[in-house]
Motif scaffolding. Structure first.
Motif, PDB file in Angstrom:
ATOM      1  N   SER A  79       0.832  -1.209   0.000  1.00  0.00           N
ATOM      2  CA  SER A  79       0.000   0.000   0.000  1.00  0.00           C
ATOM      3  C   SER A  79       0.863   1.253   0.000  1.00  0.00           C
ATOM      4  O   SER A  79       0.581   2.218  -0.719  1.00  0.00           O
ATOM      5  N   LEU A  80       1.926   1.221   0.818  1.00  0.00           N
ATOM      6  CA  LEU A  80       2.828   2.371   0.879  1.00  0.00           C
ATOM      7  C   LEU A  80       3.514   2.602  -0.465  1.00  0.00           C
ATOM      8  O   LEU A  80       3.509   3.717  -1.006  1.00  0.00           O
ATOM      9  N   GLY A 115       2.650   1.489  -3.405  1.00  0.00           N
ATOM     10  CA  GLY A 115       1.668   1.842  -4.431  1.00  0.00           C
ATOM     11  C   GLY A 115       1.230   3.291  -4.330  1.00  0.00           C
ATOM     12  O   GLY A 115       1.064   3.970  -5.355  1.00  0.00           O
ATOM     13  N   SER A 116       1.066   3.790  -3.104  1.00  0.00           N
ATOM     14  CA  SER A 116       0.674   5.190  -2.914  1.00  0.00           C
ATOM     15  C   SER A 116       1.761   6.132  -3.407  1.00  0.00           C
ATOM     16  O   SER A 116       1.474   7.144  -4.059  1.00  0.00           O
ATOM     17  N   LEU A 117       3.016   5.798  -3.093  1.00  0.00           N
ATOM     18  CA  LEU A 117       4.118   6.642  -3.557  1.00  0.00           C
ATOM     19  C   LEU A 117       4.221   6.614  -5.084  1.00  0.00           C
ATOM     20  O   LEU A 117       4.485   7.642  -5.714  1.00  0.00           O
ATOM     21  N   ALA A 146       6.371  -2.603  -5.044  1.00  0.00           N
ATOM     22  CA  ALA A 146       5.108  -3.181  -4.573  1.00  0.00           C
ATOM     23  C   ALA A 146       4.914  -4.572  -5.180  1.00  0.00           C
ATOM     24  O   ALA A 146       4.511  -5.521  -4.487  1.00  0.00           O
ATOM     25  N   TRP A 150       8.577   2.541  -7.695  1.00  0.00           N
ATOM     26  CA  TRP A 150       7.712   2.252  -6.542  1.00  0.00           C
ATOM     27  C   TRP A 150       6.737   1.126  -6.851  1.00  0.00           C
ATOM     28  O   TRP A 150       6.512   0.232  -6.031  1.00  0.00           O
ATOM     29  N   ALA A 204       1.710   6.098  -7.164  1.00  0.00           N
ATOM     30  CA  ALA A 204       0.581   6.868  -7.698  1.00  0.00           C
ATOM     31  C   ALA A 204       0.836   8.362  -7.572  1.00  0.00           C
ATOM     32  O   ALA A 204       0.473   9.147  -8.467  1.00  0.00           O
ATOM     33  N   TRP A 205       1.466   8.772  -6.466  1.00  0.00           N
ATOM     34  CA  TRP A 205       1.768  10.205  -6.288  1.00  0.00           C
ATOM     35  C   TRP A 205       2.757  10.676  -7.352  1.00  0.00           C
ATOM     36  O   TRP A 205       2.561  11.738  -7.957  1.00  0.00           O
ATOM     37  N   GLN A 206       3.798   9.887  -7.586  1.00  0.00           N
ATOM     38  CA  GLN A 206       4.776  10.263  -8.604  1.00  0.00           C
ATOM     39  C   GLN A 206       4.130  10.303  -9.985  1.00  0.00           C
ATOM     40  O   GLN A 206       4.414  11.190 -10.800  1.00  0.00           O
TER      41      GLN A 206
END
Length: 244
Positions: A19-20, A22-24, A222, A218, A26-28
């Motif tokens: 999750s961490l 994947g979130s990073l 994941a 990232w 998605a942010w990038q």
């Protein structure tokens, strides 16, 4: 997830890590899309170059927009602003700004005059005052990010203000101005004013392709965690079945 770690706990940790990462990622990826949109908007405006009034710099409804503006006025006699930690061709330096007052009134705005090198001894360049009426043109851009660093402007020996971010309210106060227009004007490089400059809207920041590269890294991490969790789960269950 080994014999000492129950599978539910191991998968919980794996899910948290995925999750961490994947979130990073998605942010990038989102940052890459934002910057691609910014570059597309800028390319369109520069291709058309339809002149707008300088007063557009103060239009709050276009705070994040890009516009080509042309107008007359004069640079205020106050101090120049030097934005520190700016590189050009891998050389350290500063970006120089002065406050321009449009003719006929309107909010004064910061005009980027260009980049100047700073030697190893950190001696700041002295800027020549710009006097008299001027006709300027250039690209109005959204206000640069102020970042997390907050510091008051440093007054140099010649009166210039050295800053690490363009904090509009702090600058207006230091310049004894009631306000500054929220957008900044990047001066047309073809004008015989200022210093080395261009119309790059992403100086000293990552381009979209770098954000995409980081996003892929990232997402790859994941995926690696997921595959590792599957392999360890399979091995654990196989070991358990063989031990019966």
């Amino acid at each position: 997830m080994s014999r000492r770690m129950p599978l539910p706990i191991g998968w919980t940790l794996a899910v948290l890590a995925m999750s961490l990462f994947g979130s990073l990622g998605a942010w990038q990826w989102g940052r890459a899309e934002q910057k691609e949109a910014m570059l597309a908007d800028t390319a369109r405006v520069l291709a058309e170059r339809q002149p707008q009034a300088l007063a557009l710099a103060a239009d709050a409804s276009r705070l994040q927009a890009y516009d080509w503006v042309v107008g007359e006025g004069e640079f205020l006699p106050g101090p120049a602003i030097l934005l520190d930690n700016q590189t050009r061709d891998r050389q350290p330096g500063v970006r120089a700004y002065r406050v321009f007052l449009p003719a006929g009134g309107g909010e004064p705005l910061l005009v980027e005059l260009g980049w100047l090198p700073v030697p190893g001894d950190r001696t700041m360049p002295a800027l020549t005052p710009l006097r008299g009426p001027q006709r300027i043109a250039g690209l109005l851009v959204p206000p640069p990010s102020e970042g997390i660093a907050q510091a008051s402007p440093t007054v140099l020996a010649d009166g210039s203000l050295l800053v690490i971010a363009l904090q509009r309210e702090a600058l207006a106060q230091a310049l004894s101005l009631p306000a500054l227009a929220p957008r900044v004007l990047k001066l047309d490089p073809d004008l015989p004013l200022g210093y080395a400059r261009d119309l790059d809207i992403l100086p000293n920041t990552l381009p979209p392709e770098r954000h995409v590269g980081y996003a892929v890294q990232w997402f790859g991490l994941a995926a690696a965690v997921f595959i590792t969790a599957l392999v360890l789960t399979w091995r654990s269950r196989r070991a358990g079945s063989q031990g019966r």
